[in-house]
Write a protein that holds these residues in place. Sequence first.
Motif, short mmCIF file in Angstrom:
data_model
loop_
_atom_site.label_atom_id
_atom_site.label_comp_id
_atom_site.label_asym_id
_atom_site.label_seq_id
_atom_site.Cartn_x
_atom_site.Cartn_y
_atom_site.Cartn_z
N SER A 167 0.81 -1.22 0.00
CA SER A 167 0.00 0.00 0.00
C SER A 167 0.84 1.27 0.00
O SER A 167 0.30 2.36 0.18
CB SER A 167 -0.92 0.01 1.23
OG SER A 167 -1.76 -1.11 1.26
N LEU A 168 2.15 1.15 -0.22
CA LEU A 168 3.00 2.33 -0.17
C LEU A 168 2.57 3.42 -1.15
O LEU A 168 2.58 4.61 -0.80
CB LEU A 168 4.47 1.95 -0.40
CG LEU A 168 5.15 1.22 0.77
CD1 LEU A 168 6.60 0.93 0.42
CD2 LEU A 168 5.07 2.04 2.05
N PRO A 169 2.15 3.09 -2.39
CA PRO A 169 1.67 4.16 -3.28
C PRO A 169 0.49 4.93 -2.68
O PRO A 169 0.40 6.15 -2.86
CB PRO A 169 1.26 3.40 -4.55
CG PRO A 169 2.12 2.18 -4.54
CD PRO A 169 2.22 1.79 -3.09
N THR A 170 -0.38 4.23 -1.97
CA THR A 170 -1.52 4.89 -1.32
C THR A 170 -1.07 5.70 -0.13
O THR A 170 -1.47 6.86 0.05
CB THR A 170 -2.55 3.82 -0.87
OG1 THR A 170 -3.09 3.17 -2.01
CG2 THR A 170 -3.67 4.46 -0.07
N LEU A 171 -0.24 5.09 0.71
CA LEU A 171 0.15 5.74 1.97
C LEU A 171 1.09 6.91 1.76
O LEU A 171 1.18 7.79 2.62
CB LEU A 171 0.80 4.70 2.89
CG LEU A 171 -0.15 3.62 3.44
CD1 LEU A 171 0.64 2.50 4.11
CD2 LEU A 171 -1.14 4.23 4.40
N LEU A 172 1.81 6.94 0.64
CA LEU A 172 2.77 8.02 0.40
C LEU A 172 2.25 9.04 -0.62
O LEU A 172 3.01 9.91 -1.06
CB LEU A 172 4.10 7.43 -0.09
CG LEU A 172 4.80 6.48 0.90
CD1 LEU A 172 6.09 5.94 0.28
CD2 LEU A 172 5.10 7.19 2.22
N ALA A 173 0.98 8.94 -0.97
CA ALA A 173 0.40 9.88 -1.94
C ALA A 173 0.24 11.26 -1.33
O ALA A 173 0.10 11.42 -0.11
CB ALA A 173 -0.95 9.35 -2.41
N ASN A 174 0.27 12.26 -2.17
CA ASN A 174 -0.01 13.65 -1.77
C ASN A 174 0.91 14.15 -0.65
O ASN A 174 0.47 14.91 0.22
CB ASN A 174 -1.47 13.79 -1.35
CG ASN A 174 -2.44 13.35 -2.43
OD1 ASN A 174 -2.26 13.69 -3.61
ND2 ASN A 174 -3.45 12.58 -2.05
N GLY A 175 2.15 13.70 -0.66
CA GLY A 175 3.11 14.21 0.32
C GLY A 175 3.08 13.53 1.67
O GLY A 175 3.83 13.90 2.57
N THR A 176 2.21 12.55 1.84
CA THR A 176 2.12 11.85 3.13
C THR A 176 3.42 11.09 3.42
O THR A 176 4.08 10.57 2.51
CB THR A 176 0.93 10.88 3.13
OG1 THR A 176 -0.27 11.62 2.91
CG2 THR A 176 0.82 10.16 4.48
N GLN A 177 3.76 11.00 4.70
CA GLN A 177 4.98 10.33 5.15
C GLN A 177 4.59 9.11 6.00
O GLN A 177 3.50 9.06 6.56
CB GLN A 177 5.81 11.30 5.99
CG GLN A 177 6.06 12.63 5.27
CD GLN A 177 6.63 13.69 6.19
OE1 GLN A 177 7.81 13.98 6.15
NE2 GLN A 177 5.78 14.28 7.01
N LEU A 178 5.52 8.15 6.10
CA LEU A 178 5.21 6.91 6.81
C LEU A 178 6.41 6.46 7.64
O LEU A 178 7.53 6.32 7.12
CB LEU A 178 4.83 5.81 5.81
CG LEU A 178 4.63 4.39 6.36
CD1 LEU A 178 3.47 4.35 7.35
CD2 LEU A 178 4.37 3.41 5.22
N LEU A 179 6.17 6.21 8.91
CA LEU A 179 7.13 5.57 9.80
C LEU A 179 6.59 4.18 10.11
O LEU A 179 5.51 4.04 10.67
CB LEU A 179 7.31 6.37 11.09
CG LEU A 179 8.21 5.74 12.17
CD1 LEU A 179 9.61 5.50 11.64
CD2 LEU A 179 8.25 6.62 13.42
N HIS A 180 7.35 3.15 9.74
CA HIS A 180 6.86 1.76 9.79
C HIS A 180 7.80 0.92 10.64
O HIS A 180 8.96 0.71 10.27
CB HIS A 180 6.78 1.23 8.36
CG HIS A 180 6.31 -0.17 8.25
ND1 HIS A 180 6.52 -0.95 7.12
CD2 HIS A 180 5.62 -0.97 9.11
CE1 HIS A 180 5.97 -2.13 7.30
NE2 HIS A 180 5.44 -2.18 8.50
N ALA A 181 7.32 0.43 11.78
CA ALA A 181 8.07 -0.50 12.62
C ALA A 181 7.64 -1.91 12.26
O ALA A 181 6.48 -2.29 12.49
CB ALA A 181 7.83 -0.23 14.09
N VAL A 182 8.55 -2.70 11.70
CA VAL A 182 8.17 -4.02 11.17
C VAL A 182 8.28 -5.13 12.19
O VAL A 182 7.80 -6.24 11.96
CB VAL A 182 9.03 -4.38 9.95
CG1 VAL A 182 8.86 -3.33 8.85
CG2 VAL A 182 10.51 -4.52 10.32
N GLY A 183 8.92 -4.88 13.34
CA GLY A 183 9.11 -5.92 14.34
C GLY A 183 10.47 -6.55 14.23
O GLY A 183 11.06 -6.63 13.13
N LYS A 184 10.98 -7.03 15.35
CA LYS A 184 12.35 -7.53 15.41
C LYS A 184 12.56 -8.83 14.63
O LYS A 184 13.69 -9.18 14.30
CB LYS A 184 12.76 -7.73 16.87
CG LYS A 184 12.88 -6.41 17.63
CD LYS A 184 13.41 -6.64 19.03
CE LYS A 184 13.67 -5.32 19.73
NZ LYS A 184 14.21 -5.50 21.09
#
Length: 360
Positions: free
Chosen positions: A214-231
């Motif tokens: 979903s990165l194209p959706t989540l990063l659209a229109n200048g939106t930023q994303l901090l993603h913690a994937v787990g150890k």
Amino acid sequence: MKIVFAGGGTAGHIEPALAVARLWRQNHPGDELQFIGTASGLENQLVPAAGFKLSHIPKVVIPRKLSPKLLKAPFTLSSSFLAARKLLNGADLLIGFGGYVSAPAYLAAKSLRIPFVVHEANARPGFANRLGARLSPYSAISQPVQSGALQKALVTGIPLREDVASALVESAGDWTGARAKAKSALGFSSTEPLVLAFFGSQGSVALNQVIAQSLPTLLANGTQLLHAVGKLNALPPMQERYKSTAYIQDMAMAYLAADLIISRSGAISCSEINALGKYALFIPLPIGNGEQSFNANSLVSQGRAEVLQQNKFTPAWLKSNINRLFNLAAASADTGSDTDSLATEKIVNYMQHALNSRVR
């Protein structure tokens, strides 16, 4: 005095215990404080880092379905009980927060006639704390329950972690400024919206895949994303406006920076998100005793969260709903709550009451 803390496995059991231990140490600097955990839990990183002694007992896992592992459970419980009894010898008080180590610790304390306090963070109590509440008159819970051994427990809320409690105090006068400052501190633009996605200390392969797709959706229109994937999961490559990490060390900063949160609905996450006035899409863990489906109820009723079952969380769903979620988040922003700000103090006072009752 010797005070023993039982609670391990996940941050949901450990962080409240650490918050209480810190305040007890502050009030009683001469007391001996000891944690009981297992060799495999997150407590092995968090407890020593906080300056407390940690001892291990065998991990007790009771399968929820009939299986060969169920036959081993009585033997493991017996071994864990004996180990806990040895560690509790000479203790004045035990306090348990649930998880793998609490049930044998409660049984050991009962056999040694050591008073113990039970604290349950989840809206639906787990097996260990339901057992403990039947064995001790001193039970506390984060929010009222309508039935069972904990229905008459003292309602305390959930102890906030030190960084979250400090962030609540420091940001209350200017939530907008605190959010912009936190974004900059994390290396993001202070003026663009930020999504925080995290799914527990171990992460979730299924949910991480949805985020990745979903990165194209989540990063659209200048939106930023901090993603913690787990150890336990591979770290995705970072890109413009997207930062990935295995584990977020400064959760308070991440919470403050976020405009929208996507996460599991663990009791601690719900409490911290509520305290710092954020809007969240919660995706409950689909296994266990179902407690995560209940933890977010109070936030949902306040219009501060939405709950979505994991099988419905897809890239298509996110694409159709992301703008709506941002609008809901904007409408409820900057409404932090101090509901749990006194929880640690309430629990420490309750522990003192249990100790005083023993002396009498």
